[in-house]
Design an enzyme around this catalytic site. Sequence first.
Site, mmCIF file in Angstrom:
data_model
loop_
_atom_site.group_PDB
_atom_site.id
_atom_site.type_symbol
_atom_site.label_atom_id
_atom_site.label_comp_id
_atom_site.label_asym_id
_atom_site.label_seq_id
_atom_site.Cartn_x
_atom_site.Cartn_y
_atom_site.Cartn_z
ATOM 1 N N CYS A 100 55.898 32.789 52.067
ATOM 2 C CA CYS A 100 55.912 34.236 51.840
ATOM 3 C C CYS A 100 55.049 34.582 50.617
ATOM 4 O O CYS A 100 54.537 33.698 49.924
ATOM 5 C CB CYS A 100 57.348 34.709 51.622
ATOM 6 S SG CYS A 100 58.062 34.155 50.048
ATOM 7 N N CYS A 126 56.334 33.085 47.274
ATOM 8 C CA CYS A 126 55.942 31.691 47.104
ATOM 9 C C CYS A 126 54.450 31.575 46.799
ATOM 10 O O CYS A 126 54.037 30.755 45.980
ATOM 11 C CB CYS A 126 56.321 30.883 48.336
ATOM 12 S SG CYS A 126 58.116 30.776 48.555
ATOM 13 N N GLU A 148 59.609 26.252 49.037
ATOM 14 C CA GLU A 148 58.379 25.954 48.286
ATOM 15 C C GLU A 148 58.610 26.032 46.777
ATOM 16 O O GLU A 148 58.153 25.168 46.021
ATOM 17 C CB GLU A 148 57.270 26.924 48.708
ATOM 18 C CG GLU A 148 56.904 26.837 50.173
ATOM 19 C CD GLU A 148 57.788 27.656 51.111
ATOM 20 O OE1 GLU A 148 57.483 27.677 52.321
ATOM 21 O OE2 GLU A 148 58.775 28.277 50.663
ATOM 22 N N HIS A 152 63.481 29.645 47.494
ATOM 23 C CA HIS A 152 62.801 29.290 48.738
ATOM 24 C C HIS A 152 62.389 27.827 48.658
ATOM 25 O O HIS A 152 62.258 27.256 47.567
ATOM 26 C CB HIS A 152 61.567 30.167 48.939
ATOM 27 C CG HIS A 152 61.895 31.588 49.264
ATOM 28 N ND1 HIS A 152 60.983 32.435 49.821
ATOM 29 C CD2 HIS A 152 63.031 32.315 49.119
ATOM 30 C CE1 HIS A 152 61.534 33.625 50.005
ATOM 31 N NE2 HIS A 152 62.776 33.573 49.577
#
Length: 183
Positions: free
Chosen positions: A119, A122, A86, A84
Amino acid sequence: MLQPPVVFLIFIFAGLLLYSIHTKLHRLKNRIGLDKSHHARLLELAELSLCSSDVPVGALLIYNGEIIGEGYNTVLRHRKAGEHAEVNAISSAIEHLGMETFSALDRRHLILVSTFEPCLMCAGAFVNYNIQYVYFMKEKDLAFTAREEALLIRYLFRRKQIKNNNEQESLFERHPGYKPKGK
């Protein structure tokens, strides 16, 4: 009549929902401005995700106003579940600075900025790397957040430890950074 575990789950879910509503209202009052160059870079990064049909999210890790890590979603591009935006921004900073330097940064001056509300995976990375300040451009809707939190509760109640025969502890003991308990 509802069984005690079901009542407990309902209680926990209701608490998380109220917390989510409170948090969303708090966020509306505490919005921050973003440096124009950082804003532009975030959008450039998010756009890179579109090249591989990944969810268009970009993220920056900023220390004392300087970008030290950046990332965008590459889950589909690299076929890796954890890539992801992040997490990629954190990985970029660690790769750029080295783990020792990254770990020594004053966390009061470290922020992560994302184009979309992170999310739970993360969020786990933020906890693991002690990133205390996270900002995002677009938040998830309340229904999505409630579903995500319900799935977290389900995980917490369904997780089970397998028979423990100290094999993992023996692996930890062989790790160069191991510190025995009580020392």
